[in-house]
Design a protein around this motif. Sequence first.
Motif, PDB file in Angstrom:
ATOM      1  N   ASP A  71       0.820  -1.208   0.000  1.00  0.00           N
ATOM      2  CA  ASP A  71       0.000   0.000   0.000  1.00  0.00           C
ATOM      3  C   ASP A  71       0.856   1.261   0.000  1.00  0.00           C
ATOM      4  O   ASP A  71       0.337   2.365  -0.175  1.00  0.00           O
ATOM      5  N   LYS A  72       2.166   1.092   0.211  1.00  0.00           N
ATOM      6  CA  LYS A  72       3.079   2.225   0.128  1.00  0.00           C
ATOM      7  C   LYS A  72       4.483   1.718  -0.163  1.00  0.00           C
ATOM      8  O   LYS A  72       4.801   0.544   0.056  1.00  0.00           O
TER       9      LYS A  72
ATOM     10  N   LEU B 135       0.360   4.337  -2.064  1.00  0.00           N
ATOM     11  CA  LEU B 135      -0.116   3.843  -3.348  1.00  0.00           C
ATOM     12  C   LEU B 135      -1.636   3.762  -3.306  1.00  0.00           C
ATOM     13  O   LEU B 135      -2.216   2.715  -3.030  1.00  0.00           O
ATOM     14  N   VAL B 136      -2.271   4.865  -3.583  1.00  0.00           N
ATOM     15  CA  VAL B 136      -3.731   4.963  -3.509  1.00  0.00           C
ATOM     16  C   VAL B 136      -4.376   4.364  -4.749  1.00  0.00           C
ATOM     17  O   VAL B 136      -5.416   3.699  -4.664  1.00  0.00           O
ATOM     18  N   ASN B 137      -3.757   4.597  -5.893  1.00  0.00           N
ATOM     19  CA  ASN B 137      -4.325   4.135  -7.159  1.00  0.00           C
ATOM     20  C   ASN B 137      -3.639   2.849  -7.629  1.00  0.00           C
ATOM     21  O   ASN B 137      -2.601   2.446  -7.100  1.00  0.00           O
TER      22      ASN B 137
ATOM     23  N   GLU C  49      16.406   4.055  -5.184  1.00  0.00           N
ATOM     24  CA  GLU C  49      16.015   2.756  -4.653  1.00  0.00           C
ATOM     25  C   GLU C  49      14.516   2.753  -4.355  1.00  0.00           C
ATOM     26  O   GLU C  49      13.962   3.767  -3.928  1.00  0.00           O
ATOM     27  N   ILE C  50      13.896   1.604  -4.583  1.00  0.00           N
ATOM     28  CA  ILE C  50      12.470   1.432  -4.294  1.00  0.00           C
ATOM     29  C   ILE C  50      12.329   0.228  -3.383  1.00  0.00           C
ATOM     30  O   ILE C  50      12.790  -0.870  -3.710  1.00  0.00           O
ATOM     31  N   ASP C  51      11.691   0.431  -2.237  1.00  0.00           N
ATOM     32  CA  ASP C  51      11.538  -0.632  -1.241  1.00  0.00           C
ATOM     33  C   ASP C  51      10.069  -0.748  -0.844  1.00  0.00           C
ATOM     34  O   ASP C  51       9.465   0.229  -0.402  1.00  0.00           O
ATOM     35  N   ASP C  52       9.496  -1.947  -1.027  1.00  0.00           N
ATOM     36  CA  ASP C  52       8.093  -2.154  -0.624  1.00  0.00           C
ATOM     37  C   ASP C  52       7.981  -3.195   0.491  1.00  0.00           C
ATOM     38  O   ASP C  52       6.929  -3.791   0.700  1.00  0.00           O
ATOM     39  N   ASN C  53       9.102  -3.423   1.205  1.00  0.00           N
ATOM     40  CA  ASN C  53       9.198  -4.398   2.305  1.00  0.00           C
ATOM     41  C   ASN C  53       9.193  -5.844   1.819  1.00  0.00           C
ATOM     42  O   ASN C  53       9.254  -6.773   2.626  1.00  0.00           O
TER      43      ASN C  53
ATOM     44  N   ARG D  63      -0.587  -5.087  -7.923  1.00  0.00           N
ATOM     45  CA  ARG D  63      -1.155  -6.360  -8.331  1.00  0.00           C
ATOM     46  C   ARG D  63      -2.522  -6.535  -7.657  1.00  0.00           C
ATOM     47  O   ARG D  63      -2.684  -6.226  -6.497  1.00  0.00           O
ATOM     48  N   LYS D  64      -3.471  -7.088  -8.377  1.00  0.00           N
ATOM     49  CA  LYS D  64      -4.813  -7.291  -7.813  1.00  0.00           C
ATOM     50  C   LYS D  64      -4.954  -8.720  -7.312  1.00  0.00           C
ATOM     51  O   LYS D  64      -4.281  -9.631  -7.757  1.00  0.00           O
TER      52      LYS D  64
END
Length: 292
Positions: free
Chosen positions: A196-197, A239-241, A264-268, A291-292
Motif C-alpha cells: 500500500d506504500k 499507493l492509492v491508485n 532505490e524502491i523498497d516495498d518491504n 497487483r490485484k
Amino acid sequence: MLRSHLLFLSIFSLFNICLAQEKHEYVGGVKLNDSTIISYKINFVEKTGKVSGYSITDLRGEHETQSNIFGEYDAKNKVLSFRETGIVYTKSPISQDDFCFLNVTVKNFVFGKTKNFKSKFVGLFSDKTECINGEIMLNAIEKVEERMNKLVKKINKSKKVADSMKQKVNLLKVMDSLNMNILKKDQTLSVFTTADKIDLIIYDGGKEDGDRVTILVNGKTLVNEYKANNSKKIISIDLVNDKTTIVINATNEGSISPNTIVVEIDDNNNHIKALSSLKKGETTEIDILKRK
C-alpha cells in the motif's frame, strides 16, 4: 568442558546455516529457438531443498526484466529445477500477463561446485500455456570475474591500446554493468507490488558533484531541485491508485556529466536499486503497478 562443547556446537550450527543460505549467482544467456540470444542472470539461495531468488533478462537492454524464481533441489540425484513466477520490474511496455516465464531443469548440478551449465528450458505464460522454448547457458559469476580480470590485465599490458582506453576499462566497471539497473531518458520502469506504500530512496552513490533532480508523483511536484549527497533521502509514497507514476527530471548535470543519482524502491518485499543517467532537462519514469 560442557560450556566449551556447547559453544562449539553453536558456532558449527551457525556456520552450517550460513552455508545453507549462501547466495549463488550465474550470468550468461538464453538462446531462443530462432537463434536469438538474450542476456540472462540468476541469483538464488538453496535451503533444505528449496530454491528462491530472482532472475534478470536482457540486462541493461530495452526490455530488462526482473522476475522472482522458486524451485527445488534434489541433492541425491543432483537435479536443480527452478521457474520464474512473477515480475518484480520490467522496462518492456507489455503487460505482466504477456510475459513468458522460464521453467528449467538442470541435471548433474552441485551447489558450490558446478561453475557452468547448459540446459533446455520451456517457456510458459501465466496461464501455463506454452510460449517459446530454447536453451539456457550460464557461468558462475566468480568464473566471469576471473575471465574479466585476465582480460583487463591483458589490455593494460598491451602497447597497442591507448592509455585513455585503459583508464576506462577496469574489472569494477565491467562487473557493475552486470548489476546496475540504469534509468535512461524517456524510459519507463514498471514495478509490480502488492504493498500500500513504498519508500523512494535517493542519494549520490559516488563522488558528490552537485547533481539536482525534481521528482513528480502523479503530476504533482514531490521534491523540487533536490541536490543529492551521500546521505540517503527517504520518501514514503502511498499507493492509492492502481498505478502511481513517478517522474525524475534532471535539472542539471553537476560538475560531472551525466546526472547520476541512485534511486532505490523498497516495498518491504522487494528492493530495487537503479542509477539515473540523464542530461539536463531529460526525464525518466517509474510506474508503480499494484497487483490485484
